[in-house]
Design an enzyme around this catalytic site. Structure first.
Site, mmCIF file in Angstrom:
data_model
loop_
_atom_site.group_PDB
_atom_site.id
_atom_site.type_symbol
_atom_site.label_atom_id
_atom_site.label_comp_id
_atom_site.label_asym_id
_atom_site.label_seq_id
_atom_site.Cartn_x
_atom_site.Cartn_y
_atom_site.Cartn_z
ATOM 1 N N ASP A 179 0.866 -1.162 0.000
ATOM 2 C CA ASP A 179 0.000 0.000 0.000
ATOM 3 C C ASP A 179 0.914 1.228 0.000
ATOM 4 O OD1 ASP A 179 -2.396 1.568 0.387
ATOM 5 O OD2 ASP A 179 -1.799 1.747 2.486
ATOM 6 N N ASP A 199 -0.078 5.202 0.967
ATOM 7 C CA ASP A 199 -0.278 6.129 2.084
ATOM 8 C C ASP A 199 -0.443 5.350 3.389
ATOM 9 O OD1 ASP A 199 -0.380 8.543 0.475
ATOM 10 O OD2 ASP A 199 -2.304 7.799 -0.250
ATOM 11 N N ASP A 221 -1.661 -0.988 5.844
ATOM 12 C CA ASP A 221 -1.982 -0.510 7.187
ATOM 13 C C ASP A 221 -3.467 -0.419 7.456
ATOM 14 O OD1 ASP A 221 -2.442 2.989 7.146
ATOM 15 O OD2 ASP A 221 -2.149 1.791 5.346
#
Length: 228
Positions: A13, A15, A171
């Site tokens: 991922d 950001d 995240d």
């Protein structure tokens, strides 16, 4: 189980996993608030929702405004973000060392993000990653985005690996849902952005990692079908 080799391929991922982009986004929200006669918000109020996307950030920045009204502001948000891109945010501590360790050990890495592809692609050269990242899949590259597994499967196919030889690192819960549906081992990036009520231990990721530097060690990675 202790692993002695790095994975064949890793997808990340963006950001909240590779890049601490919250400072860019708070700059955008505060520009929008200033234009509407409102005071600036502290970074802490926006940071937990950064991985949830533009609409969630607008919701955090303007909680008293109806969602239907905020929807009309999404393009303004994206346009302002394009202007702020890379001016404030940086890779998380340890990310560059982690990527270097993967590259030194023959691991191919790429990015699967829900950020619009044109914005993600503009960010890569600012980070020096445009020639290092083997594949970039954005939130609008395909007809679906995470938590659908298709972006992860598309990326794995593009770099020539089967899903269970590839690890996904993210995240947000939707990252782990997508990885599980794709048949990929997953790493929960605990250093990223989470709401107070989020419980990453309940997401059923294969391993939970507190800092990118831990992934410079082979033993930190979950097992894959075969390893590099």
């Amino acid at each position: 189980m202790t692993h002695t080799r790095f994975p064949k391929a890793v997808l990340f991922d963006l950001d909240g996993t590779l890049v601490d982009s919250a400072p860019d986004f708070i700059a955008v929200i505060n520009r929008m608030r200033a234009e509407r006669g409102r005071d600036a918000l502290p970074l802490a109020e926006l940071r937990p929702v950064v991985s949830k996307g533009a609409r969630a950030m607008l919701g955090a920045g303007f909680p008293d405004v109806a969602a239907s009204e905020r929807e009309a502001w999404v393009q303004e948000f994206l346009d302002l973000y394009e202007a702020e891109l890379g001016l404030h945010g940086t890779p998380f501590d340890g990310v560059e060392a982690m990527l270097a360790a993967l590259e030194a050990n023959g691991t191919t890495w790429g990015i699967v993000t829900n950020k619009p592809e044109y914005l993600a692609r503009k960010l890569l050269p600012l980070l020096g990653w445009e020639t290092r990242c083997a594949i970039l899949v954005g939130g609008d590259t395909l007809p679906v985005r995470k938590p659908d597994p298709l972006p992860l499967l598309h990326a794995a196919q593009a770099i020539g690996v089967v899903a269970d030889d590839c690890i996904y690192v993210g995240d947000d819960e939707r990252d782990i849902i997508a990885a599980r549906a794709a048949g990929m081992p997953s790493v929960v990036a605990l250093w990223g952005y989470r709401l107070h009520e989020d419980d990453p231990f309940a997401w059923q990721g294969d391993v939970l990692i507190h800092a990118p530097a831990e992934l410079c060690e082979t033993r930190a990675w979950p097992g894959t079908g075969t390893q590099a």
